[in-house]
Design an enzyme around this catalytic site. Structure first.
Site, short mmCIF file in Angstrom:
data_model
loop_
_atom_site.label_atom_id
_atom_site.label_comp_id
_atom_site.label_asym_id
_atom_site.label_seq_id
_atom_site.Cartn_x
_atom_site.Cartn_y
_atom_site.Cartn_z
N GLU A 47 0.83 -1.20 0.00
CA GLU A 47 0.00 0.00 0.00
C GLU A 47 0.87 1.25 0.00
O GLU A 47 1.88 1.34 0.71
CB GLU A 47 -0.93 0.00 1.22
CG GLU A 47 -1.94 -1.14 1.18
CD GLU A 47 -3.08 -0.93 2.14
OE1 GLU A 47 -3.72 0.14 2.11
OE2 GLU A 47 -3.34 -1.84 2.95
N ASP A 48 0.49 2.22 -0.83
CA ASP A 48 0.99 3.59 -0.76
C ASP A 48 2.51 3.71 -0.95
O ASP A 48 3.21 4.26 -0.11
CB ASP A 48 0.63 4.22 0.58
CG ASP A 48 -0.87 4.30 0.84
OD1 ASP A 48 -1.63 3.67 0.10
OD2 ASP A 48 -1.26 4.97 1.81
N CYS A 87 -6.50 4.49 -3.04
CA CYS A 87 -6.67 3.04 -3.07
C CYS A 87 -7.99 2.51 -3.62
O CYS A 87 -7.99 1.67 -4.52
CB CYS A 87 -6.42 2.45 -1.68
SG CYS A 87 -7.47 3.11 -0.39
N ASP A 266 -0.13 -0.13 -4.71
CA ASP A 266 -1.50 0.12 -5.17
C ASP A 266 -1.72 1.54 -5.67
O ASP A 266 -2.78 1.87 -6.20
CB ASP A 266 -2.53 -0.27 -4.10
CG ASP A 266 -2.49 0.59 -2.85
OD1 ASP A 266 -1.54 1.37 -2.68
OD2 ASP A 266 -3.43 0.48 -2.03
N HIS A 267 -0.76 2.42 -5.51
CA HIS A 267 -0.67 3.77 -6.10
C HIS A 267 0.60 4.37 -5.53
O HIS A 267 1.41 3.66 -4.93
CB HIS A 267 -1.91 4.62 -5.78
CG HIS A 267 -2.28 4.67 -4.33
ND1 HIS A 267 -1.55 5.35 -3.38
CD2 HIS A 267 -3.29 4.07 -3.64
CE1 HIS A 267 -2.10 5.19 -2.20
NE2 HIS A 267 -3.15 4.41 -2.32
#
Length: 547
Positions: A47-48, A87, A266-267
């Site tokens: 994540e992130d 997300c 995810d980004h």
């Protein structure tokens, strides 16, 4: 040496994988007979995170031995991107192969699994957009083809998930629960490097000294900024340890060598000007793909690959033809697209209770950004982000006039209506070329490309969210699918859904897992059945008592 990997058929067929140098065209081969060896496919999702913090992308501030080993065995992608820099919309794209603006999942967030009052400050309840005809969660196709599909544990698709999607979605979901010899697709989500962990772990042990971290030019170089960056590097070490556990288990189970393993973010990163921003710091993600037999080990690939491509690519890798409704293109496998993408497209709309519509198109060379709300700064005051020490420090320094022009640009009002960046000469997107006379033709070209895309993909961001909800919902509630019909035939019991693109599920009364209906059921079988579709409540359950 850089080259474009051409991993096509031998993922599935006994034979040799081939590769070609960057710029060369790879030949598309057909499957040879029925010699399909369906690969196991694993997604490891951080994540992130932006590529700029990882050793495989040239930053050696901290060692990440497990991810570095995976990169040494795999292909490193230099132009992998998320269509949205946050997300839930991004995950809606991953699970469907569609742009969030075409699905209606472009706002952050629409469906909230934990509370009905999703955004009470603007009177917005949780809801699932009614997606276009034929759109499904792509894992349904894998399950129908015999794959065991697991997700652990994050969902957050911006719509209520379908029970057809996973054999199990939980913290305990694992490939080990599959039947002997059954191929699997398993997703593992890692939240230890999420934005929230910058402040939640601000007092935890640091694995890199703040005075040793690089500070990008768009941030001021001070103690607060350095500390938060050091926390992120430390969280990456924690991520690496967790990824290592999954890789270790794959090796112990004898699955590592011949599995396809994706590692990606995810980004973009957890910081201001990263997450929720259409700059590459917000949309560009790390991506490693380890292919069977470690083919292409240690190489790099410059192709443009977006999250819309992930679903069709996995289906193609599994030997399944992607449905035509998917807007993405398979990058590998027997159904690999016959062209390379020239552009990727990116969107920004609502973040929590604040609307700020932006659109962007990106090529290997240029990025064009269009703002529809120039009276707002890029740095809209999202309450969640304001918990970060770095964010509070940036606002303080901006108010006091202590940021230089590069550092203050993201916080300044008004923001430019158009931005154009040369990504090769200016990778941090610091010099806006939109008003440069020598770049006028480039600006006009990318403006036209973006305008065509918004029209051809039916960009729903042009419609106020309240109007979309009024179109989709009945008195503020999700519509319900009609009950299934049942026909008793000589070859068994046939189930019929009134809506042709609905998925029919069935299970025996004593079972908990729903099966995807594909053919008539034996008349002697007692079962419960229902229909489901994204954006609708499930139909009433139909109960059949076997003859």
């Amino acid at each position: 040496m850089k080259f474009r990997a051409a991993f096509l058929v031998s993922i599935f067929v006994l034979g040799t994988l081939t590769s070609c140098k960057k710029g060369e065209k790879s030949d598309s081969h057909a499957l040879e007979g029925n010699q399909i060896d369906r690969p196991n496919i694993i997604w490891l999702v951080a994540e992130d995170q932006s590529p700029q913090w990882f050793p495989m992308y040239g930053d050696h501030t901290i060692s990440l031995p497990n991810l570095e080993a995976l990169a040494a065995h795999g292909v490193i992608f230099n132009n992998a991107v998320s269509p949205v820099p946050v997300c839930a919309p991004a995950r809606s794209s991953l699970i469907t192969g569609m742009y969030p603006t075409s699905l209606g999942t472009h706002n952050m967030r629409t469906f909230n699994a934990y509370k009905k009052e999703n955004q009470p400050d603007i009177g917005l309840n949780s809801y699932s957009p009614i997606v276009p005809e034929g759109v499904k969660m792509f894992t349904e196709y894998l399950r129908k083809d015999g794959y065991y599909c697991t997700n652990g544990p994050k969902e957050d698709y911006n719509f209520k998930k379908l029970q057809s999607a996973w054999d199990e979605s939980s913290k305990k979901a694992h490939w080990k629960k599959r039947k002997a010899g059954q191929p699997f697709f398993s997703v593992f989500n890692f939240s230890v490097c999420h934005e929230s962990q910058i402040w939640n772990r601000s007092k935890d042990s640091l694995f890199v000294a703040p005075d040793k971290v690089p500070v990008p030019p768009y941030f001021p170089d001070n103690e607060v900024v350095r500390h938060d960056i050091a926390v992120n590097y430390s969280n990456l070490k924690r991520l690496d340890d967790q990824v290592g556990e999954i890789l270790k288990q794959l090796k112990e189970d004898g699955l590592y060598d011949n599995s396809i393993i994706f590692f990606y973010g995810d980004h973009g990163g957890p910081f201001p000007r990263h997450k929720r921003a259409l700059y590459d710091t917000g949309v560009k993600v790390p991506l490693i793909i380890k292919f069977p037999g470690n083919e292409g080990a240690g190489s790099t690939d410059d192709r443009l690959i977006s999250f819309v491509d992930f679903a069709p690519t996995v289906l193609s890798m599994a030997g399944i033809e992607p449905p035509k409704v998917m807007q993405g293109m398979a990058q590998f496998g027997p159904f690999k697209g016959n062209r390379e993408s020239q552009y990727t497209f990116h969107t920004s709309d609502r973040f929590d209770g604040l609307y700020d519509r932006l659109r962007a198109v990106r090529s290997e060379r240029y990025k064009y950004i269009k703002s529809f709300n120039t009276d707002l700064p890029h740095a809209i005051p999202v309450a969640y982000r304001e918990q970060m020490g770095m964010m509070r420090k940036l606002r303080e320094m901006h108010t006091e006039g202590r940021l230089n022009s590069v550092q203050s640009h993201w916080l300044d009002t008004p923001k430019p209506e158009e931005e154009l960046y040369d990504l090769q000469k200016d990778p941090f997107e610091l010099i806006n070329l939109a008003n440069s006379p020598e770049h006028k033709e480039t600006l006009l070209h990318y403006r036209a490309v973006l305008d065509r895309w918004t029209k051809t993909t039916n960009d729903l961001g042009r419609i106020p969210e309240s109007e979309l909800m009024a179109q989709w919902l009945l008195n503020g509630e999700q519509p319900q699918l009609q009950a299934l019909e049942l026909e008793e035939k000589e070859n068994g019991v046939r189930l019929i859904a009134k809506r042709p693109d609905a998925t029919i599920l069935w299970k025996r009364p004593q079972d908990s897992l729903w099966n995807i209906y594909t053919e008539p059921l034996e008349a002697e079988t007692s079962f419960v059945a229902k229909a489901e579709r994204i954006g609708y409540l499930d139909s009433e359950e139909l109960t059949y008592h076997g003859r």
